[in-house]
Design a protein around this motif. Structure first.
Motif, PDB file in Angstrom:
ATOM      1  N   MET A   1      49.609  13.601  37.092  1.00  0.00           N
ATOM      2  CA  MET A   1      48.859  13.119  38.262  1.00  0.00           C
ATOM      3  C   MET A   1      47.834  12.867  37.707  1.00  0.00           C
ATOM      4  N   GLN A   2      46.759  11.268  38.205  1.00  0.00           N
ATOM      5  CA  GLN A   2      45.779  11.387  38.258  1.00  0.00           C
ATOM      6  C   GLN A   2      44.758  11.215  39.231  1.00  0.00           C
ATOM      7  N   ARG A   3      43.860  11.074  39.260  1.00  0.00           N
ATOM      8  CA  ARG A   3      42.398  11.321  40.879  1.00  0.00           C
ATOM      9  C   ARG A   3      41.422  10.131  39.738  1.00  0.00           C
ATOM     10  N   GLU A   4      40.979   9.279  40.392  1.00  0.00           N
ATOM     11  CA  GLU A   4      40.041   7.601  40.067  1.00  0.00           C
ATOM     12  C   GLU A   4      39.087   9.171  40.696  1.00  0.00           C
ATOM     13  N   LEU A   5      37.493   9.372  39.854  1.00  0.00           N
ATOM     14  CA  LEU A   5      36.545   9.552  40.879  1.00  0.00           C
ATOM     15  C   LEU A   5      35.531   8.415  41.038  1.00  0.00           C
TER      16      LEU A   5
ATOM     17  N   ALA B   1      29.904  14.448  40.629  1.00  0.00           N
ATOM     18  CA  ALA B   1      28.781  14.202  40.215  1.00  0.00           C
ATOM     19  C   ALA B   1      27.812  14.771  38.914  1.00  0.00           C
ATOM     20  N   GLY B   2      29.270  15.105  38.553  1.00  0.00           N
ATOM     21  CA  GLY B   2      29.156  14.989  37.157  1.00  0.00           C
ATOM     22  C   GLY B   2      28.642  14.331  35.418  1.00  0.00           C
ATOM     23  N   GLY B   3      29.175  12.893  36.367  1.00  0.00           N
ATOM     24  CA  GLY B   3      29.715  11.640  35.745  1.00  0.00           C
ATOM     25  C   GLY B   3      30.732  11.559  35.029  1.00  0.00           C
ATOM     26  N   PHE B   4      32.076  12.063  36.243  1.00  0.00           N
ATOM     27  CA  PHE B   4      33.003  11.843  34.756  1.00  0.00           C
ATOM     28  C   PHE B   4      33.710  11.243  35.191  1.00  0.00           C
ATOM     29  N   ARG B   5      35.276  10.118  35.327  1.00  0.00           N
ATOM     30  CA  ARG B   5      35.190   9.159  35.304  1.00  0.00           C
ATOM     31  C   ARG B   5      36.836   9.602  36.094  1.00  0.00           C
ATOM     32  N   GLN B   6      37.337  10.063  35.650  1.00  0.00           N
ATOM     33  CA  GLN B   6      39.105  10.657  35.943  1.00  0.00           C
ATOM     34  C   GLN B   6      38.618  12.388  35.416  1.00  0.00           C
ATOM     35  N   ILE B   7      40.250  12.772  36.347  1.00  0.00           N
ATOM     36  CA  ILE B   7      40.957  13.945  35.955  1.00  0.00           C
ATOM     37  C   ILE B   7      42.098  13.385  36.238  1.00  0.00           C
ATOM     38  N   ILE B   8      43.423  14.573  35.042  1.00  0.00           N
ATOM     39  CA  ILE B   8      44.464  14.984  35.107  1.00  0.00           C
ATOM     40  C   ILE B   8      44.306  15.636  35.413  1.00  0.00           C
ATOM     41  N   ALA B   9      46.152  15.988  36.266  1.00  0.00           N
ATOM     42  CA  ALA B   9      46.468  17.416  36.446  1.00  0.00           C
ATOM     43  C   ALA B   9      48.260  16.891  35.612  1.00  0.00           C
ATOM     44  N   VAL B  10      48.323  18.297  34.672  1.00  0.00           N
ATOM     45  CA  VAL B  10      49.146  18.152  33.667  1.00  0.00           C
ATOM     46  C   VAL B  10      50.164  19.645  34.860  1.00  0.00           C
TER      47      VAL B  10
ATOM     48  N   PHE C   1      34.814  11.498  28.966  1.00  0.00           N
ATOM     49  CA  PHE C   1      34.939  11.032  30.524  1.00  0.00           C
ATOM     50  C   PHE C   1      36.013  11.883  31.457  1.00  0.00           C
ATOM     51  N   THR C   2      36.789  12.482  30.517  1.00  0.00           N
ATOM     52  CA  THR C   2      38.415  12.458  31.448  1.00  0.00           C
ATOM     53  C   THR C   2      38.055  14.137  31.011  1.00  0.00           C
ATOM     54  N   LEU C   3      38.779  14.814  32.791  1.00  0.00           N
ATOM     55  CA  LEU C   3      38.787  16.260  32.540  1.00  0.00           C
ATOM     56  C   LEU C   3      40.679  16.229  33.025  1.00  0.00           C
ATOM     57  N   GLU C   4      40.795  17.574  33.011  1.00  0.00           N
ATOM     58  CA  GLU C   4      41.938  18.155  32.903  1.00  0.00           C
ATOM     59  C   GLU C   4      42.243  19.106  33.934  1.00  0.00           C
ATOM     60  N   ASP C   5      42.420  19.230  34.975  1.00  0.00           N
ATOM     61  CA  ASP C   5      42.451  20.443  35.949  1.00  0.00           C
ATOM     62  C   ASP C   5      43.478  21.119  35.781  1.00  0.00           C
TER      63      ASP C   5
END
Length: 166
Positions: free
Chosen positions: A162-166, A113-122, A82-86
């Motif tokens: 950096m992190q963004r909660e969805l 919209a895809g049901g993910f919970r977090q996005i991480i920026a590296v 449920f966690t992505l990296e942009d």
């Protein structure tokens, strides 16, 4: 951004993505890669993102790809599903016009919209103020820094998380 279109990415965008990414690898520190991936490698990545229905957007100006952003799996283990990296790259000729923010905002909304919970920026290089600023503008919060983990252009580089909660 007059005349600019933000749209879902397509396989035929691979050459434009390759051009932008290659320049970033060869001249910048956003990527710690030392050699740009081939067009075939980029095409394969694009195809995989499309097949897996991952968030993927392109900025187009007069039929030319001038930027792209996507969110890929943060880690391959199932517990991270449920966690992505942009990733976000904008052609230097159009940077500073809000394209990065618009691309990243679209990817964030697609991820939500895809049901993910977090996005991480590296983010490669603590001096990458453009990327840091775009992520802050899109609601990402500072999550930490890894000191001196990359080496490129004869200098040690930090990585910012950096992190963004969805």
């Amino acid at each position: 951004m007059k005349g600019m279109t933000i749209r879902p990415g397509l396989l035929q965008d691979a050459p434009g993505i390759h051009r932008i990414h290659a320049e970033a690898v060869e001249t910048g520190t956003a990527s710690f890669s030392l050699e740009a991936p081939s067009l075939e490698d980029i095409s394969s990545r694009v195809e995989r993102m499309l097949d897996q229905k991952l968030p993927f957007r392109v900025a187009e100006d007069n039929g030319e790809v001038v930027g792209y952003a996507f969110a890929d799996w943060f880690r391959p283990r199932p517990g991270y599903r449920f966690t992505l990296e942009d990733s976000i790259y904008v052609d230097p000729s159009v940077q500073g016009r809000g394209i990065g923010r618009t691309l990243l905002s679209s990817v964030v909304e697609d991820a939500r919209a895809g049901g993910f919970r977090q996005i991480i920026a590296v983010i490669g290089d603590i001096e990458n103020s453009g990327s840091i600023g775009v992520h802050k503008a899109c609601g990402f919060l500072y999550a930490g820094v890894l000191k001196n983990v990359g080496f490129k252009f004869d200098r040690w580089l930090d990585t910012i998380y950096m992190q963004r909660e969805l």
